[in-house]
Design an enzyme around this catalytic site. Sequence first.
Site, PDB file in Angstrom:
ATOM      1  CE1 TYR A 165      -3.375  -2.974   0.970  1.00  0.00           C
ATOM      2  CE2 TYR A 165      -4.291  -1.157  -0.304  1.00  0.00           C
ATOM      3  CZ  TYR A 165      -4.379  -2.460   0.159  1.00  0.00           C
ATOM      4  OH  TYR A 165      -5.446  -3.239  -0.196  1.00  0.00           O
ATOM      5  NE  ARG A 169      -2.697  -0.531  -5.051  1.00  0.00           N
ATOM      6  CZ  ARG A 169      -3.866  -1.028  -4.647  1.00  0.00           C
ATOM      7  NH1 ARG A 169      -3.911  -1.891  -3.642  1.00  0.00           N
ATOM      8  NH2 ARG A 169      -4.977  -0.647  -5.228  1.00  0.00           N
ATOM      9  CG  ASP A 174      -7.517   6.247  -8.782  1.00  0.00           C
ATOM     10  OD1 ASP A 174      -7.338   5.520  -9.784  1.00  0.00           O
ATOM     11  OD2 ASP A 174      -8.506   7.006  -8.670  1.00  0.00           O
ATOM     12  CG  HIS A 216     -14.050  -1.589  -4.197  1.00  0.00           C
ATOM     13  ND1 HIS A 216     -13.730  -2.052  -5.455  1.00  0.00           N
ATOM     14  CD2 HIS A 216     -15.205  -2.207  -3.840  1.00  0.00           C
ATOM     15  CE1 HIS A 216     -14.650  -2.943  -5.829  1.00  0.00           C
ATOM     16  NE2 HIS A 216     -15.549  -3.046  -4.873  1.00  0.00           N
ATOM     17  CB  CYS A 265      -9.249   4.220  19.031  1.00  0.00           C
ATOM     18  SG  CYS A 265      -8.112   5.246  18.059  1.00  0.00           S
ATOM     19  CB  CYS A 272      -3.429   4.455  16.704  1.00  0.00           C
ATOM     20  SG  CYS A 272      -4.492   5.735  17.360  1.00  0.00           S
TER      21      CYS A 272
HETATM   22  C1  BV8 Z   1     -17.901  -8.947  -0.545  1.00  0.00           C
HETATM   23  C2  BV8 Z   1      -9.792  -2.339  -2.802  1.00  0.00           C
HETATM   24  C3  BV8 Z   1     -19.548  -9.756   0.760  1.00  0.00           C
HETATM   25  C4  BV8 Z   1      -8.549  -2.862  -2.238  1.00  0.00           C
HETATM   26  C5  BV8 Z   1     -10.834  -4.141  -4.094  1.00  0.00           C
HETATM   27  C6  BV8 Z   1     -16.596 -16.151  -5.885  1.00  0.00           C
HETATM   28  C7  BV8 Z   1     -17.493 -15.753  -6.858  1.00  0.00           C
HETATM   29  C8  BV8 Z   1     -18.026 -14.470  -6.869  1.00  0.00           C
HETATM   30  C9  BV8 Z   1     -17.664 -13.553  -5.881  1.00  0.00           C
HETATM   31  C10 BV8 Z   1     -16.764 -13.962  -4.915  1.00  0.00           C
HETATM   32  C11 BV8 Z   1     -16.221 -15.248  -4.911  1.00  0.00           C
HETATM   33  N1  BV8 Z   1     -15.378 -15.342  -3.863  1.00  0.00           N
HETATM   34  C12 BV8 Z   1     -15.375 -14.161  -3.209  1.00  0.00           C
HETATM   35  C13 BV8 Z   1     -16.225 -13.329  -3.829  1.00  0.00           C
HETATM   36  C14 BV8 Z   1     -16.538 -11.957  -3.454  1.00  0.00           C
HETATM   37  C15 BV8 Z   1     -15.378 -11.054  -3.843  1.00  0.00           C
HETATM   38  C16 BV8 Z   1     -15.126 -11.117  -5.334  1.00  0.00           C
HETATM   39  O1  BV8 Z   1     -15.887 -10.595  -6.112  1.00  0.00           O
HETATM   40  N2  BV8 Z   1     -14.019 -11.795  -5.714  1.00  0.00           N
HETATM   41  C17 BV8 Z   1     -13.709 -11.932  -7.125  1.00  0.00           C
HETATM   42  C18 BV8 Z   1     -12.222 -11.678  -7.345  1.00  0.00           C
HETATM   43  C19 BV8 Z   1     -14.122 -13.328  -7.558  1.00  0.00           C
HETATM   44  N3  BV8 Z   1     -15.827  -9.736  -3.486  1.00  0.00           N
HETATM   45  C20 BV8 Z   1     -15.602  -9.295  -2.250  1.00  0.00           C
HETATM   46  O2  BV8 Z   1     -14.969  -9.902  -1.409  1.00  0.00           O
HETATM   47  C21 BV8 Z   1     -16.243  -7.958  -1.911  1.00  0.00           C
HETATM   48  N4  BV8 Z   1     -16.911  -8.087  -0.659  1.00  0.00           N
HETATM   49  O3  BV8 Z   1     -18.343  -9.610  -1.452  1.00  0.00           O
HETATM   50  O4  BV8 Z   1     -18.360  -9.023   0.695  1.00  0.00           O
HETATM   51  C22 BV8 Z   1     -19.715 -10.219   2.106  1.00  0.00           C
HETATM   52  C23 BV8 Z   1     -18.791  -9.912   3.102  1.00  0.00           C
HETATM   53  C24 BV8 Z   1     -19.007 -10.360   4.361  1.00  0.00           C
HETATM   54  C25 BV8 Z   1     -20.144 -11.119   4.612  1.00  0.00           C
HETATM   55  C26 BV8 Z   1     -21.035 -11.426   3.593  1.00  0.00           C
HETATM   56  C27 BV8 Z   1     -20.826 -10.982   2.345  1.00  0.00           C
HETATM   57  C28 BV8 Z   1     -15.192  -6.881  -1.750  1.00  0.00           C
HETATM   58  C29 BV8 Z   1     -14.554  -6.615  -3.079  1.00  0.00           C
HETATM   59  C30 BV8 Z   1     -13.647  -5.381  -2.958  1.00  0.00           C
HETATM   60  C31 BV8 Z   1     -12.216  -5.826  -3.007  1.00  0.00           C
HETATM   61  N5  BV8 Z   1     -11.368  -4.628  -3.028  1.00  0.00           N
HETATM   62  N6  BV8 Z   1     -10.053  -3.052  -4.071  1.00  0.00           N
HETATM   63  C32 BV8 Z   1      -7.367  -2.409  -3.059  1.00  0.00           C
HETATM   64  O5  BV8 Z   1      -7.533  -1.832  -4.160  1.00  0.00           O
HETATM   65  O6  BV8 Z   1      -6.249  -2.637  -2.578  1.00  0.00           O
HETATM   66  S1  BV8 Z   1     -11.208  -4.874  -5.579  1.00  0.00           S
HETATM   67  C33 BV8 Z   1     -10.180  -4.379  -6.845  1.00  0.00           C
HETATM   68  O7  BV8 Z   1     -10.715  -4.987  -8.027  1.00  0.00           O
HETATM   69  C34 BV8 Z   1     -10.202  -2.886  -7.130  1.00  0.00           C
HETATM   70  O8  BV8 Z   1     -11.126  -2.170  -6.332  1.00  0.00           O
HETATM   71  C35 BV8 Z   1     -10.671  -2.825  -8.562  1.00  0.00           C
HETATM   72  O9  BV8 Z   1     -11.322  -1.676  -8.849  1.00  0.00           O
HETATM   73  C36 BV8 Z   1     -11.556  -3.999  -8.584  1.00  0.00           C
HETATM   74  C37 BV8 Z   1     -12.054  -4.464  -9.902  1.00  0.00           C
HETATM   75  O10 BV8 Z   1     -10.967  -4.514 -10.769  1.00  0.00           O
HETATM   76  P1  BV8 Z   1     -11.045  -3.544 -12.060  1.00  0.00           P
HETATM   77  O11 BV8 Z   1     -11.264  -2.151 -11.577  1.00  0.00           O
HETATM   78  O12 BV8 Z   1     -12.034  -4.086 -13.010  1.00  0.00           O
HETATM   79  O13 BV8 Z   1      -9.586  -3.621 -12.598  1.00  0.00           O
HETATM   80  P2  BV8 Z   1      -8.959  -4.783 -13.511  1.00  0.00           P
HETATM   81  O14 BV8 Z   1      -7.491  -4.617 -13.475  1.00  0.00           O
HETATM   82  O15 BV8 Z   1      -9.574  -6.097 -13.126  1.00  0.00           O
HETATM   83  O16 BV8 Z   1      -9.506  -4.428 -14.982  1.00  0.00           O
HETATM   84  C38 BV8 Z   1      -9.061  -3.245 -15.624  1.00  0.00           C
HETATM   85  C39 BV8 Z   1      -9.833  -3.161 -16.927  1.00  0.00           C
HETATM   86  O17 BV8 Z   1      -9.482  -1.940 -17.565  1.00  0.00           O
HETATM   87  C40 BV8 Z   1      -9.480  -4.284 -17.892  1.00  0.00           C
HETATM   88  O18 BV8 Z   1     -10.684  -4.813 -18.422  1.00  0.00           O
HETATM   89  C41 BV8 Z   1      -8.675  -3.571 -18.988  1.00  0.00           C
HETATM   90  O19 BV8 Z   1      -8.926  -4.134 -20.281  1.00  0.00           O
HETATM   91  C42 BV8 Z   1      -9.257  -2.189 -18.937  1.00  0.00           C
HETATM   92  N7  BV8 Z   1      -8.370  -1.127 -19.409  1.00  0.00           N
HETATM   93  C43 BV8 Z   1      -7.001  -1.097 -19.437  1.00  0.00           C
HETATM   94  N8  BV8 Z   1      -6.592   0.088 -19.953  1.00  0.00           N
HETATM   95  C44 BV8 Z   1      -7.712   0.821 -20.226  1.00  0.00           C
HETATM   96  C45 BV8 Z   1      -8.842   0.051 -19.880  1.00  0.00           C
HETATM   97  N9  BV8 Z   1     -10.098   0.504 -20.035  1.00  0.00           N
HETATM   98  C46 BV8 Z   1     -10.255   1.734 -20.562  1.00  0.00           C
HETATM   99  N10 BV8 Z   1      -9.228   2.535 -20.921  1.00  0.00           N
HETATM  100  C47 BV8 Z   1      -7.951   2.110 -20.763  1.00  0.00           C
HETATM  101  N11 BV8 Z   1      -6.935   2.908 -21.128  1.00  0.00           N
HETATM  102 ZN    ZN Z   2      -6.171   4.203  17.986  1.00  0.00          ZN
END
Ligand code: BV8
Ligand code: ZN
Length: 252
Positions: free
Chosen positions: A68, A71, A105, A120, A131, A149
């Site tokens: 982090y 980043r 970001d 997110h 805290c 903290c």
């Molecule tokens: C939750 C913050 C519920 C941290 C992030 C199995 C099946 C389905 C779902 C799940 C599963 N197992 C687990 C899950 C749930 C899980 C999930 O979905 N997992 C996936 C991987 C399978 N989700 C969660 O855990 C979420 N919480 O469900 O909780 C819950 C909880 C408790 C109790 C009950 C229920 C939480 C998800 C949040 C995770 N945090 N980020 C950090 O950043 O450090 S996610 C991370 O991925 C980022 O936030 C990011 O934004 C996000 C999605 O990725 P993208 O933004 O799409 O980026 P990526 O690189 O993948 O794609 C980029 C795209 O841009 C590409 O297509 C590329 O072609 C394109 N591109 C490139 N250049 C350009 C462009 N487009 C346009 N112009 C360009 N120039």
């Molecule tokens: Zn504290």
Amino acid sequence: MTQPFSPAVLERLGNAQRVTAFTGAGISAESGVPTFRGTDGIWSKFRPEELANMNAFMRNPELVWEWYAHRKRVIAEVQPNAGHHALVRLEQLVPQFALITQNIDNLHRRAGSVTVYELHGNIERNYCMACGRTMSNEEVLATPGVPHCSSCGGMVRPDVVWFGEMLPEDEWEKSVRAAESSDFFLSIGTSAVVYPAASLPLLARDQGACLVEVNPERTPMTDNVDEFLQGQAGTILPALVRALEGIRAGRD
Ligand code: BV8
Ligand code: ZN
């Protein structure tokens, strides 16, 4: 230059009352922020799911903080790009607008977007796990390793949503309402694989919105959209906004 979208899409956008933009890491790629699942970035050897989760953090907080801190430093040096600025202009051109971002970001706000829902979290914010005291990046990056903290000595974490964690309820609620009520929904720069965020575009389409995807590559969503605008957000979004301004000028 020929417009990279059909007259039908322009017509729908020109008549749209409630426009929603949904963005992922791709819209920040042209600013120099590595995407998650792309091949760029020195952290591509780790899968985000391996680092952006509570277990990884409790097991190896130093490594997660090193990721982090890296980043945070990268994001502190970058600027919003033409894609971010086009969405600021779009917000001014349509009656109702909402911007839902998966990105942490802060580039949409820095570009000037007003109605932004951060699903997110935000990498510029940190908080104490004991805290809840918030700490700035200046404070947490002042010392290497895991920040603690200054009030209670508790461990500090970035204010982002990790895998397995709930999304901020208020932002999620507002995003679902925006998706349900929009008549034009732009899905920009997302691989559409992270849930529940990835369910929003199809929710919008199922409620009757015109669903348009902007991405250089096809995604699991591409087969279900009304129009796939293949290309970079920094090229397509300004062209779309210029065309909309042309319609507006023609009417006024
Ligand atoms: C939750 C913050 C519920 C941290 C992030 C199995 C099946 C389905 C779902 C799940 C599963 N197992 C687990 C899950 C749930 C899980 C999930 O979905 N997992 C996936 C991987 C399978 N989700 C969660 O855990 C979420 N919480 O469900 O909780 C819950 C909880 C408790 C109790 C009950 C229920 C939480 C998800 C949040 C995770 N945090 N980020 C950090 O950043 O450090 S996610 C991370 O991925 C980022 O936030 C990011 O934004 C996000 C999605 O990725 P993208 O933004 O799409 O980026 P990526 O690189 O993948 O794609 C980029 C795209 O841009 C590409 O297509 C590329 O072609 C394109 N591109 C490139 N250049 C350009 C462009 N487009 C346009 N112009 C360009 N120039
Ligand atoms: Zn504290």
